[in-house]
Design a protein around this motif. Structure first.
Motif, short mmCIF file in Angstrom:
data_model
loop_
_atom_site.label_atom_id
_atom_site.label_comp_id
_atom_site.label_asym_id
_atom_site.label_seq_id
_atom_site.Cartn_x
_atom_site.Cartn_y
_atom_site.Cartn_z
N ALA A 80 -0.17 -1.61 5.76
CA ALA A 80 -1.14 -1.09 4.80
C ALA A 80 -0.47 -0.46 3.59
O ALA A 80 -0.97 -0.57 2.46
CB ALA A 80 -2.07 -0.09 5.49
N HIS A 81 0.66 0.22 3.79
CA HIS A 81 1.41 0.75 2.65
C HIS A 81 1.81 -0.38 1.71
O HIS A 81 1.65 -0.28 0.48
CB HIS A 81 2.67 1.47 3.14
CG HIS A 81 2.46 2.88 3.58
ND1 HIS A 81 2.16 3.90 2.72
CD2 HIS A 81 2.54 3.44 4.82
CE1 HIS A 81 2.06 5.05 3.39
NE2 HIS A 81 2.27 4.78 4.67
N VAL A 82 2.34 -1.47 2.28
CA VAL A 82 2.80 -2.59 1.46
C VAL A 82 1.61 -3.30 0.82
O VAL A 82 1.66 -3.72 -0.35
CB VAL A 82 3.65 -3.57 2.29
CG1 VAL A 82 4.17 -4.70 1.41
CG2 VAL A 82 4.81 -2.84 2.95
N TYR A 83 0.52 -3.43 1.58
CA TYR A 83 -0.68 -4.04 1.03
C TYR A 83 -1.16 -3.27 -0.19
O TYR A 83 -1.51 -3.87 -1.22
CB TYR A 83 -1.78 -4.08 2.09
CG TYR A 83 -3.11 -4.53 1.55
CD1 TYR A 83 -3.42 -5.88 1.42
CD2 TYR A 83 -4.07 -3.60 1.13
CE1 TYR A 83 -4.63 -6.30 0.89
CE2 TYR A 83 -5.28 -4.00 0.60
CZ TYR A 83 -5.56 -5.35 0.49
OH TYR A 83 -6.78 -5.76 -0.04
N ALA A 84 -1.20 -1.94 -0.07
CA ALA A 84 -1.67 -1.11 -1.19
C ALA A 84 -0.75 -1.27 -2.40
O ALA A 84 -1.22 -1.36 -3.54
CB ALA A 84 -1.75 0.35 -0.75
#
Length: 265
Positions: A9-13
């Motif tokens: 989710a960090h990378v997605y954001a």
């Protein structure tokens, strides 16, 4: 599972902020319980190809595997390549995560086949729902067992919470990876509290228990991304047991997702 969820989710954001598509590696095969697992960019063949190309160094890698990595340099590397593999637990984009949090929660909507049986059962519980995450197994050795609390400690937290909710019955929803935990044991430990506390143990798999916790009114547990992710979906007040003072449990000990998210151990 939840470590992988937050890492992705960090990378997605970050990708959303910079106009990049981000492919999940683990949710294509290892944790196929979520909406994201059925999307076009999540498939086992793509996972295998990406792993192979990274292994033979056709695809570059930005590695956040160590807590002393240089995040600025790694971000520049990510920006300078059209295709890149991002790996490691220490990738962190807290503000962007919060900016795109609604999208993240939607991507990780749990499939109805896991949620519907839990919903049906929980409808029978009419008191204040307290999710209690009992983590054992690997916690016996992680951090030298500092957070591997015994049943009596959990029972004491339940007792203290019930005292804070003195006007309500409390439905305690136990989630655990310890097969020795039982309703009978907790009833025995809490027999002095009368009939206001009701103990429930669905005994579901990891994702069913995750959903159960996410449907509670409050959550108590040790430091863990599992209970943290459960709190994420609806911003459920979460109490991290290691942060409660010796003076005892207070409602102020229950804080929202963003507070604990920035204090992951």
């Amino acid at each position: 599972m939840c470590n992988n969820l937050l890492q992705f989710a960090h990378v997605y954001a970050w990708g959303r902020e910079h106009g990049r598509k981000v492919m999940s590696m683990r949710f294509s095969y290892k944790y196929p319980y979520f909406k994201i697992s059925h999307s076009n960019l999540v498939s086992f063949p793509l996972y295998v190809v990406a792993k192979l190309l990274a292994a033979i160094k056709v695809l570059p890698t930005a590695s956040f595997k160590h807590d002393d990595c240089d995040p600025e340099a790694l971000q520049q590397k990510m920006l300078s390549h059209k295709h890149i593999v991002v790996s490691g637990w220490y990738v962190r984009y807290y503000d962007l995560f919060q900016k795109y949090r609604d999208e993240i929660c939607d991507l990780f909507t749990i499939d109805p086949s896991y949620t519907e049986p839990v919903k049906t059962k929980m409808k029978e519980w009419t008191g204040t729902k307290l999710g209690v995450h009992i983590r054992r197994g690997d916690y016996a050795v992680w951090k030298d067992g500092a957070y591997c609390y015994d049943d009596a400690v959990y029972a004491d937290f339940i007792r203290q919470f019930a005292a804070l909710e003195s006007a309500q019955d409390v439905d305690v929803c136990l989630s655990t990876n310890d097969p020795e935990v039982s309703v009978a044991k907790f009833k025995a430990l809490l027999q002095d509290t009368g009939s206001r506390i009701h103990i429930h143990l669905l005994g579901g798999n990891a994702v069913e228990d995750l959903f159960m916790l996410s449907e509670c009114d409050y959550i108590i547990g040790p430091p863990s991304t599992y209970s943290l992710v459960a709190a994420m979906y609806r911003d459920i007040p979460l109490c991290r047991m290691d942060q409660v003072s010796s003076c005892g449990l207070e409602l102020s000990d229950f804080k929202t997702f963003d507070y604990w998210f920035r204090r992951i151990i």
